[in-house]
Write an enzyme that holds these catalytic residues in place. Structure first.
Site, PDB file in Angstrom:
ATOM      1  N   CYS A 163     -77.299   2.935  47.202  1.00  0.00           N
ATOM      2  CA  CYS A 163     -78.077   2.985  48.438  1.00  0.00           C
ATOM      3  C   CYS A 163     -79.381   2.204  48.378  1.00  0.00           C
ATOM      4  O   CYS A 163     -80.159   2.230  49.328  1.00  0.00           O
ATOM      5  CB  CYS A 163     -78.343   4.440  48.821  1.00  0.00           C
ATOM      6  SG  CYS A 163     -76.813   5.346  49.162  1.00  0.00           S
ATOM      7  N   HIS A 300     -87.458   6.944  51.598  1.00  0.00           N
ATOM      8  CA  HIS A 300     -86.006   6.936  51.426  1.00  0.00           C
ATOM      9  C   HIS A 300     -85.407   8.213  51.996  1.00  0.00           C
ATOM     10  O   HIS A 300     -84.315   8.179  52.569  1.00  0.00           O
ATOM     11  CB  HIS A 300     -85.657   6.801  49.946  1.00  0.00           C
ATOM     12  CG  HIS A 300     -84.190   6.851  49.663  1.00  0.00           C
ATOM     13  ND1 HIS A 300     -83.334   5.839  50.031  1.00  0.00           N
ATOM     14  CD2 HIS A 300     -83.419   7.805  49.062  1.00  0.00           C
ATOM     15  CE1 HIS A 300     -82.094   6.154  49.675  1.00  0.00           C
ATOM     16  NE2 HIS A 300     -82.119   7.343  49.082  1.00  0.00           N
ATOM     17  N   LYS A 329     -84.359   7.578  58.700  1.00  0.00           N
ATOM     18  CA  LYS A 329     -83.019   8.177  58.579  1.00  0.00           C
ATOM     19  C   LYS A 329     -82.874   9.410  59.460  1.00  0.00           C
ATOM     20  O   LYS A 329     -81.755   9.860  59.725  1.00  0.00           O
ATOM     21  CB  LYS A 329     -82.724   8.525  57.122  1.00  0.00           C
ATOM     22  CG  LYS A 329     -82.551   7.322  56.210  1.00  0.00           C
ATOM     23  CD  LYS A 329     -82.201   7.752  54.792  1.00  0.00           C
ATOM     24  CE  LYS A 329     -82.028   6.558  53.866  1.00  0.00           C
ATOM     25  NZ  LYS A 329     -83.315   5.907  53.536  1.00  0.00           N
ATOM     26  N   HIS A 334     -78.117   8.183  57.120  1.00  0.00           N
ATOM     27  CA  HIS A 334     -78.239   7.379  55.900  1.00  0.00           C
ATOM     28  C   HIS A 334     -77.289   6.193  55.984  1.00  0.00           C
ATOM     29  O   HIS A 334     -76.071   6.346  55.879  1.00  0.00           O
ATOM     30  CB  HIS A 334     -77.933   8.231  54.678  1.00  0.00           C
ATOM     31  CG  HIS A 334     -78.261   7.555  53.382  1.00  0.00           C
ATOM     32  ND1 HIS A 334     -78.812   6.290  53.315  1.00  0.00           N
ATOM     33  CD2 HIS A 334     -78.118   7.962  52.097  1.00  0.00           C
ATOM     34  CE1 HIS A 334     -78.990   5.953  52.060  1.00  0.00           C
ATOM     35  NE2 HIS A 334     -78.586   6.951  51.293  1.00  0.00           N
ATOM     36  N   PHE A 391     -83.634   4.332  47.108  1.00  0.00           N
ATOM     37  CA  PHE A 391     -83.121   4.840  45.833  1.00  0.00           C
ATOM     38  C   PHE A 391     -81.609   5.007  45.930  1.00  0.00           C
ATOM     39  O   PHE A 391     -81.072   5.184  47.021  1.00  0.00           O
ATOM     40  CB  PHE A 391     -83.761   6.187  45.479  1.00  0.00           C
ATOM     41  CG  PHE A 391     -85.260   6.238  45.689  1.00  0.00           C
ATOM     42  CD1 PHE A 391     -86.070   5.175  45.291  1.00  0.00           C
ATOM     43  CD2 PHE A 391     -85.854   7.323  46.297  1.00  0.00           C
ATOM     44  CE1 PHE A 391     -87.443   5.212  45.485  1.00  0.00           C
ATOM     45  CE2 PHE A 391     -87.228   7.372  46.500  1.00  0.00           C
ATOM     46  CZ  PHE A 391     -88.030   6.314  46.090  1.00  0.00           C
ATOM     47  N   PHE A 393     -77.583   6.140  43.748  1.00  0.00           N
ATOM     48  CA  PHE A 393     -76.838   6.731  42.636  1.00  0.00           C
ATOM     49  C   PHE A 393     -76.974   5.860  41.388  1.00  0.00           C
ATOM     50  O   PHE A 393     -77.060   4.633  41.473  1.00  0.00           O
ATOM     51  CB  PHE A 393     -75.362   6.868  42.998  1.00  0.00           C
ATOM     52  CG  PHE A 393     -75.042   8.056  43.878  1.00  0.00           C
ATOM     53  CD1 PHE A 393     -75.965   9.045  44.127  1.00  0.00           C
ATOM     54  CD2 PHE A 393     -73.786   8.179  44.458  1.00  0.00           C
ATOM     55  CE1 PHE A 393     -75.660  10.136  44.931  1.00  0.00           C
ATOM     56  CE2 PHE A 393     -73.467   9.263  45.261  1.00  0.00           C
ATOM     57  CZ  PHE A 393     -74.410  10.248  45.499  1.00  0.00           C
TER      58      PHE A 393
END
Length: 406
Positions: A163, A300, A329, A334, A391, A393
């Protein structure tokens, strides 16, 4: 070499608008783009919520040969890029005589892979998959399609960083131009919206469950949030060296001045505080500015308790209470691989138009974020510098600092 890097064009294909004008209006009004997707209900999703965009009709624009290698993320990226190029004053003839690069964030092509596999399984004949399938099913599908259609001759890469993909694409484009390796780079991010792309996420139980009130489902920083809402589309910005922009009389929208990055080096999906802190500090250091000079942070914040809380703690550690903070968001959901790019577009539109968009659905901030200077309703305010966080995974972090061009 230490060149100035400016933004000369932007384009957006988003669930809150399919062009810059529509998106600016939605941001100012705090309009949500979240809907219930009937197809996800039939797929057995626990949460059928998503941000949706219309399928582009490219039949009158591109040839069949061009279209058969394009999946939905490439189509969205094409629409955003065409707007960005027009916005920047670049036409097709420019590519014939100038070296232009492309860096796009993209980290999945689920639908294309599954459709090709289904044909092979059912027909037992790989020739029936079709000649365009391989180009639709590679992570580099966006850059390979756009580079071919536009006839680009510069750097040509896809950035796969979960992301943070779109943000890293812009950050790397900034570094290429800053170091004098390219003069113009088309940067951005794209995200497919189909159910295939989000089924495994849904199975983790991380999506919002407030199905009866879709527009209230995405609630970053709010104690009553029930999870994140997936979304998608594409966003493009044209990065250019100051010298190149001036030489061709291009409109200069803003200036990118800092890019920070880091890796958490810990849990594959659980964020921490240290990694984002390092990325933000690195971006500020490269920009040559003090924390108190940043007036707005596009967080984020995806609407998950731990992610929101840890980002809040990182922001407070670096900045204290001063900057205004919101997460777009809350309106878009997202947007995953495109989010880092679209949030640069959203924040730059605010910079251009003198307002800070709200973190909608923020009724009761949870205890971990109460010290942030959170924006819950639109603020009319001229500001000069913002920072955007992304940010992903695997612990990948990106922070970008943009300032008003002077």
């Amino acid at each position: 070499m230490d060149k100035r890097v400016v933004i000369t064009g932007m384009g957006i294909y988003s669930c809150i608008g399919t062009n810059l004008a529509e998106v600016t209006k939605s941001l100012f009004e705090g309009k949500s783009g979240i809907v219930v997707d009937p197809e996800r209900i039939s797929f057995g999703f626990k949460s059928p919520l998503t941000g949706m965009v219309p399928a582009p009709d490219l039949k009158k624009i591109l040839s069949r040969r061009q279209r058969i290698s394009m999946g939905e993320e490439s189509e969205y990226a094409y629409m955003a890029t065409m707007e960005a190029l027009q916005n920047s004053g670049i036409d097709m003839s420019y590519f014939e005589h100038n070296e232009v690069g492309i860096l796009f964030g993209n980290d999945s092509v689920s639908k294309a892979v599954i459709e090709a596999t289904d044909i092979a399984r059912e027909k037992k004949d790989t020739q029936l998959i079709g000649s365009g399938a391989i180009f639709r099913s590679m992570n580099s599908t966006v850059t390979m399609n756009l580079a071919t259609i536009l006839g680009l001759k510069g750097v040509n890469m896809s950035i796969s960083a979960a992301c943070a993909s779109g943000s890293h694409a812009i950050g790397l484009g900034f570094m290429f131009i800053k170091q004098g390796l390219q003069d113009v780079i088309i940067c951005g991010g794209a995200q497919e919206i189909n159910p295939y792309a989000m089924a495994s996420f849904d199975g983790l139980g991380v999506f919002a469950t407030d199905i009866d009130h879709p527009q209230k489902a995405s609630r970053p920083f709010d104690v009553h949030r029930t999870g994140l809402v997936p979304s998608g589309g594409a966003a493009t910005i044209i990065l250019e060296s100051y010298e190149s922009a001036v030489s061709r009389g291009a409109p200069i929208i803003a200036e990118v001045v800092g890019y920070g990055f880091s890796s958490n080096g810990g849990h594959i999906s659980t964020p921490n505080i240290e990694g984002p802190t390092i990325a933000m500090r690195r971006a500020l250091e490269q920009a040559g500015i003090f924390p108190e000079q940043v007036e707005y942070i596009n967080a984020h914040a995806t609407s998950t308790p731990l992610g929101d809380a840890n980002e809040a703690k990182a922001i407070l550690e670096v900045f204290g209470k001063k900057p205004y903070v919101s997460s777009t968001k809350s309106m878009t959901g997202h947007e995953c691989w495109m989010a880092g790019a679209s949030e640069i577009v959203y924040s730059t539109l605010m910079l251009q138009n003198g307002f800070i968009a709200p973190n909608i659905n923020l009724e009761s901030p949870d205890d971990d974020v109460k010290e942030l200077n959170l924006v819950s309703t639109t603020i009319k305010k001229e500001f000069d510098i913002y920072l955007s966080n992304s940010f992903g995974f695997g612990g990948t972090n990106s922070a970008i600092v943009v300032k008003r061009f002077k």
